[in-house]
Design an enzyme around this catalytic site. Structure first.
Site, PDB file in Angstrom:
ATOM      1  N   ASP A 119      -1.283 -38.733  30.763  1.00 40.66           N
ATOM      2  CA  ASP A 119      -0.259 -39.590  30.159  1.00 40.66           C
ATOM      3  C   ASP A 119       0.757 -40.086  31.176  1.00 40.66           C
ATOM      4  O   ASP A 119       0.808 -39.623  32.321  1.00 40.66           O
ATOM      5  CB  ASP A 119       0.435 -38.849  29.009  1.00 40.66           C
ATOM      6  N   ASN A 157       5.550 -28.378  19.704  1.00 44.56           N
ATOM      7  CA  ASN A 157       5.157 -28.889  18.385  1.00 44.56           C
ATOM      8  C   ASN A 157       3.639 -29.025  18.271  1.00 44.56           C
ATOM      9  O   ASN A 157       3.141 -29.648  17.349  1.00 44.56           O
ATOM     10  CB  ASN A 157       5.841 -30.239  18.121  1.00 44.56           C
ATOM     11  N   HIS A 193       1.644 -30.550  20.486  1.00 45.84           N
ATOM     12  CA  HIS A 193       1.042 -31.762  21.063  1.00 45.84           C
ATOM     13  C   HIS A 193       0.186 -31.433  22.283  1.00 45.84           C
ATOM     14  O   HIS A 193       0.413 -30.434  22.965  1.00 45.84           O
ATOM     15  CB  HIS A 193       2.094 -32.846  21.360  1.00 45.84           C
ATOM     16  N   GLU A 241       1.259 -36.640  19.519  1.00 47.23           N
ATOM     17  CA  GLU A 241       2.290 -35.944  18.762  1.00 47.23           C
ATOM     18  C   GLU A 241       1.789 -35.644  17.344  1.00 47.23           C
ATOM     19  O   GLU A 241       0.851 -36.303  16.859  1.00 47.23           O
ATOM     20  CB  GLU A 241       3.532 -36.840  18.671  1.00 47.23           C
TER      21      GLU A 241
HETATM   22  C1  F6R Z   1       2.021 -33.521  30.204  1.00 42.34           C
HETATM   23  C2  F6R Z   1       1.528 -33.314  28.859  1.00 42.34           C
HETATM   24  C3  F6R Z   1       2.269 -32.512  27.844  1.00 42.34           C
HETATM   25  C4  F6R Z   1       2.710 -31.149  28.359  1.00 42.34           C
HETATM   26  C5  F6R Z   1       3.458 -30.386  27.280  1.00 42.34           C
HETATM   27  C6  F6R Z   1       3.959 -29.047  27.761  1.00 42.34           C
HETATM   28  O1  F6R Z   1       1.105 -34.303  30.932  1.00 42.34           O
HETATM   29  O2  F6R Z   1       0.524 -33.846  28.583  1.00 42.34           O
HETATM   30  O3  F6R Z   1       1.425 -32.333  26.725  1.00 42.34           O
HETATM   31  O4  F6R Z   1       1.588 -30.437  28.776  1.00 42.34           O
HETATM   32  O5  F6R Z   1       4.554 -31.142  26.835  1.00 42.34           O
HETATM   33  O6  F6R Z   1       4.932 -29.264  28.740  1.00 42.34           O
HETATM   34  P1  F6R Z   1       5.538 -28.071  29.594  1.00 42.34           P
HETATM   35  O7  F6R Z   1       4.431 -27.579  30.456  1.00 42.34           O
HETATM   36  O8  F6R Z   1       6.646 -28.712  30.403  1.00 42.34           O
HETATM   37  O9  F6R Z   1       6.020 -27.042  28.631  1.00 42.34           O
END
Ligand code: F6R
Length: 252
Positions: A69, A138, A140, A145
């Site tokens: 992303d 959440n 995702h 989302e």
């Molecule tokens: C980032 C991504 C997100 C993160 C998720 C967890 O490329 O795709 O899904 O993996 O938000 O983020 P952290 O590791 O910062 O808790």
């Protein structure tokens, strides 16, 4: 679902285990396609991979990478863009060919056209051999989302308040967090031959539990992984605490 769960003592051990699994894939198939993630969770694994690369134990020369992303509206040079994250946390420290690294273009004039291009690119590479995923609080994955349906294609997504709040720590304030992102859809993620999901910390325990023990629902996007036939979950004790409490068997 065929799934292995590794429970590690802490973040350092989780990172080392994840790096080992990624390195194993690169050694097994030097020209593999790695699906990569950003965020706090993979930083330790990326550091370990860079060490092994610099020691000459592992080469990324033939690897192709596809990131999950990118924030809409951030230039690759912006210090919170995911392209910048990948450069500074991994690509600048390993021998990967930058031309073989792919991140959606957050500045594309037409974001929908960019999403279609990215979807086609990942398809043309044959999808990821190994897709690394972090997990949102959440539920995702990528920036898919919680929603009322699983979106298959790469798409533009409105970030939820929970994600904006979680990511505000990287920006001057929550107001500076972009409201939209381009994210690989569930289709490309599920087309990966193996998925490696990593999670650390108590604030991920509910999401881990819901993803693997809850119903399969787009309200918890990671729950779709229950339908994948090769998932490895690596978490520290805190992140896996609710799975362990539910009696789910884990490898130590
Ligand atoms: C980032 C991504 C997100 C993160 C998720 C967890 O490329 O795709 O899904 O993996 O938000 O983020 P952290 O590791 O910062 O808790």
């Amino acid at each position: 679902m065929i799934m292995r769960i590794y429970q590690e003592a802490d973040y350092a051990a989780m990172s080392r285990r994840a790096a080992n699994l990624i390195a194993a894939e690169v050694i097994r198939k030097p020209n593999c396609v790695l699906g990569l993630a950003t965020g706090s969770t993979p930083v330790g694994a990326y550091k370990q991979l860079a060490v092994w690369n610099q020691q000459g134990d592992l080469s990324f020369k033939e690897v192709q990478s596809v990131n999950l992303d990118e924030y809409k509206g951030l230039a690759p040079s912006h210090d919170q863009s995911y392209r910048y994250f990948m450069q500074t946390n991994l690509f600048d420290h390993i021998d990967i060919d930058i031309a073989k690294t792919h991140v959606p273009d957050g500045l594309a004039a037409d974001a929908d056209t960019e999403c279609a291009r990215y979807d086609e690119l990942v398809r043309s590479l044959g999808y990821a051999d190994l897709q690394l995923l972090g997990l949102g609080r959440n539920g995702h994955i990528g920036f898919n989302e919680p929603c009322d349906r699983f979106v298959k294609e790469t798409h533009v997504v409105d970030l939820t308040q929970s994600t904006i709040d979680a990511n505000a720590r990287f920006f001057a304030s929550a107001d500076d967090v972009p409201r939209q992102a381009l994210t690989m859809g569930i289709g490309c993620i599920m087309a990966a031959r193996r998925v490696l999901l990593i999670a650390s910390g108590e604030d991920k325990a509910d999401a881990v539990y819901n993803a693997f023990c809850g119903p399969i629902t787009p309200q918890c996007p990671a729950s779709i992984l229950q339908l994948h036939n090769d998932v490895v979950l690596v978490g520290d004790k805190a992140a896996l605490s609710k799975l362990a409490a539910a009696g789910v068997p884990v490898c130590e």
